[in-house]
Design an enzyme around this catalytic site. Structure first.
Site, PDB file in Angstrom:
ATOM      1  N   TRP A 101       0.823  -1.214   0.000  1.00 44.04           N
ATOM      2  CA  TRP A 101       0.000   0.000   0.000  1.00 44.04           C
ATOM      3  C   TRP A 101       0.852   1.258   0.000  1.00 44.04           C
ATOM      4  O   TRP A 101       0.575   2.202  -0.748  1.00 44.04           O
ATOM      5  CB  TRP A 101      -0.994  -0.009   1.161  1.00 44.04           C
ATOM      6  CG  TRP A 101      -2.036  -1.064   0.956  1.00 44.04           C
ATOM      7  CD1 TRP A 101      -2.210  -2.209   1.690  1.00 44.04           C
ATOM      8  CD2 TRP A 101      -3.019  -1.122  -0.095  1.00 44.04           C
ATOM      9  NE1 TRP A 101      -3.235  -2.947   1.163  1.00 44.04           N
ATOM     10  CE2 TRP A 101      -3.748  -2.316   0.078  1.00 44.04           C
ATOM     11  CE3 TRP A 101      -3.346  -0.290  -1.162  1.00 44.04           C
ATOM     12  CZ2 TRP A 101      -4.791  -2.695  -0.774  1.00 44.04           C
ATOM     13  CZ3 TRP A 101      -4.384  -0.664  -2.014  1.00 44.04           C
ATOM     14  CH2 TRP A 101      -5.091  -1.844  -1.809  1.00 44.04           C
ATOM     15  N   ASP A 175      -1.700   6.435   6.228  1.00 47.00           N
ATOM     16  CA  ASP A 175      -2.805   5.669   5.664  1.00 47.00           C
ATOM     17  C   ASP A 175      -3.209   4.661   6.733  1.00 47.00           C
ATOM     18  O   ASP A 175      -2.496   3.684   6.972  1.00 47.00           O
ATOM     19  CB  ASP A 175      -2.336   4.970   4.379  1.00 47.00           C
ATOM     20  CG  ASP A 175      -3.382   4.025   3.797  1.00 47.00           C
ATOM     21  OD1 ASP A 175      -4.462   3.867   4.403  1.00 47.00           O
ATOM     22  OD2 ASP A 175      -3.107   3.448   2.725  1.00 47.00           O
ATOM     23  N   LYS A 199     -12.598  -1.589   5.920  1.00 49.82           N
ATOM     24  CA  LYS A 199     -11.837  -2.582   6.662  1.00 49.82           C
ATOM     25  C   LYS A 199     -12.348  -2.666   8.102  1.00 49.82           C
ATOM     26  O   LYS A 199     -12.617  -3.728   8.614  1.00 49.82           O
ATOM     27  CB  LYS A 199     -10.347  -2.232   6.670  1.00 49.82           C
ATOM     28  CG  LYS A 199      -9.767  -1.856   5.304  1.00 49.82           C
ATOM     29  CD  LYS A 199      -9.605  -3.030   4.378  1.00 49.82           C
ATOM     30  CE  LYS A 199      -9.364  -2.673   2.931  1.00 49.82           C
ATOM     31  NZ  LYS A 199      -8.128  -1.973   2.640  1.00 49.82           N
TER      32      LYS A 199
HETATM   33  C1  LIG Z   1      -7.629  -1.396   1.297  1.00 45.34           C
HETATM   34  C2  LIG Z   1      -6.565  -0.409   1.445  1.00 45.34           C
HETATM   35  C3  LIG Z   1      -6.412   0.650   0.541  1.00 45.34           C
HETATM   36  C4  LIG Z   1      -7.239   0.799  -0.708  1.00 45.34           C
HETATM   37  O1  LIG Z   1      -8.484   1.243  -0.469  1.00 45.34           O
HETATM   38  P1  LIG Z   1      -9.509   1.469  -1.684  1.00 45.34           P
HETATM   39  O2  LIG Z   1     -10.748   1.810  -0.959  1.00 45.34           O
HETATM   40  O3  LIG Z   1      -9.599   0.171  -2.430  1.00 45.34           O
HETATM   41  O4  LIG Z   1      -8.999   2.558  -2.523  1.00 45.34           O
HETATM   42  C5  LIG Z   1      -5.411   1.571   0.787  1.00 45.34           C
HETATM   43  N1  LIG Z   1      -4.599   1.451   1.840  1.00 45.34           N
HETATM   44  C6  LIG Z   1      -4.692   0.426   2.718  1.00 45.34           C
HETATM   45  C7  LIG Z   1      -3.752   0.343   3.872  1.00 45.34           C
HETATM   46  C8  LIG Z   1      -5.684  -0.537   2.548  1.00 45.34           C
HETATM   47  O5  LIG Z   1      -5.792  -1.545   3.417  1.00 45.34           O
END
Ligand SMILES: *Cc1c(COP(=O)(O)O)cnc(C)c1O
Length: 368
Positions: A101, A175, A199
């Site tokens: 990521w 993030d 998540k």
């Molecule tokens: C799932 C995830 C993303 C991507 O998210 P989207 O909603 O598919 O754009 C980005 N960063 C992390 C750490 C993730 O787990």
């Protein structure tokens, strides 16, 4: 009906109480005669839902008053562009790459800014993180980006770096898509945090951005208005139609989280205690087993996403089929890592991890 345990990395399990409340209110929210999906985002009913969700999130994560909470769209990946559009000023941005990521974030930022790789865990196969003292931070970085929990590689920062102590005045961008609300967060170390909701918070389609006020208002001219943090903040996240259903569901989850207790602990502190107990149980079992293995450096092991391997990979299909039959779903690992992955987000009860360990013990015993 007894629901199976869902170990999906995302979209992921949602607390059953939350789903039940949403079901009960589906056709008629609060006596309004409307379902939430049918409401104007400018009507008093939805405004009350939005205001409560924002206030509850602020309480839950102890977000200081000098931060704005924004409800946006586009997910974590869109933020990989939106953050540099808003914060880079077209200059240099530093990245600590610890898995897929943050690697994606690093690549995307190059369209809008000069990315600088301050540190990378790639040499370890993203099973560890270089010590913060060794990071090569730029003198003039507009911000430093890291992913607080790498969902695919199962690598998590157990505490955020103190950039000032490392001689860096740039704000830290995190993030936190996959560990938001799973543990307390030290806002003194953060300039901006973003994450998709799917998540640990609710359905896909909602993105949460929490940004320090002094970072607003410096977007590049090419930044789309709907993605300009200042514009979004000035319009209480209603510059355009926000993801109303996602905000409502996230709000129900925040209420659920605020109700959780473990001993004397409440809310996110209670979740942290529970998440620690779940992860410890699972790692301890993996480490003592002859069949299964986790490769992540113990200092960076994620509490949320635990990749693991069968030493005999020929048994993978049998493992997954047996798990499904036992009511343990979505354990297949990400294709880039292989093996298995168990995601133990807030909505996964300890009983789910106990059931998984019991199944794995039985599978190990009968396949010896
Ligand atoms: C799932 C995830 C993303 C991507 O998210 P989207 O909603 O598919 O754009 C980005 N960063 C992390 C750490 C993730 O787990």
């Amino acid at each position: 009906m007894k629901r199976p345990f869902n170990f999906s990395a995302g979209p992921a399990a949602i607390p059953e109480e939350v789903l039940q409340q949403a079901a009960d209110e589906m056709l008629n929210w609060g006596g309004s005669g409307m379902g939430v999906m049918e409401m104007s985002h400018r009507g008093k009913e939805f405004i009350s839902i939005y205001e409560r969700a924002e206030a509850d999130l602020r309480t839950l994560l102890a977000v200081p008053a000098h931060f704005h909470i924004l409800f946006m769209q586009g997910g974590g990946l869109a933020e990989n562009a939106i953050v540099p559009l808003n914060l880079s000023k077209g200059g240099t941005v530093d990245f600590v790459v610890t898995g897929s990521w943050s690697q994606k974030s690093f690549k995307e930022a190059g369209k809008y800014a000069r990315q600088h790789l301050a540190a990378s865990g790639e040499a370890s196969g993203f099973t560890s993180v270089p010590d913060a003292a060794s990071w090569q931070l730029s003198q003039d970085a507009a911000y430093v980006h890291l992913c607080s929990n790498e969902t695919i590689h199962g690598v998590e920062f157990q505490q955020l770096p103190d950039l000032q102590a490392l001689g860096c005045d740039a704000p830290l961008v995190i993030d936190f898509s996959s560990n938001v609300a799973s543990r307390p967060l030290d806002w003194r170390r953060v300039g901006l945090a973003f994450g998709g909701a799917q998540k640990n918070i609710g359905p896909a389609g909602l993105t949460i951005v929490i940004v320090r006020d002094d970072l607003l208002g410096q977007a590049l001219d090419i930044c789309p208005s709907a993605f300009n943090y200042k514009t979004v903040a000035d319009n209480q996240s209603m510059f355009n139609t926000p993801p109303t259903w996602g905000i409502y569901m996230a709000g129900l989850t925040f209420q659920w989280l605020l109700r959780q207790t473990e001993g004397d602990l409440h809310g996110v502190d209670a979740m942290e205690a529970r998440n620690r107990a779940k992860a410890e149980l699972f790692y301890q079992y993996l480490d003592n087993s002859q069949l299964y293995l986790n490769k992540v450096d113990a200092a960076y092991r994620s509490r949320m996403n635990i990749p693991f391997f069968l030493r005999d990979e020929n048994r993978n299909d049998a493992f997954l089929a047996g798990a499904k039959a036992a009511g343990l779903l979505q354990l297949k690992g990400h294709k880039s890592v292989g093996g298995m992955r168990a995601s133990l987000y807030n909505a996964m009860p300890l009983a789910g991890v106990q059931a998984l360990v019991a199944y794995m013990q039985e599978f190990e015993r009968t396949s010896a």
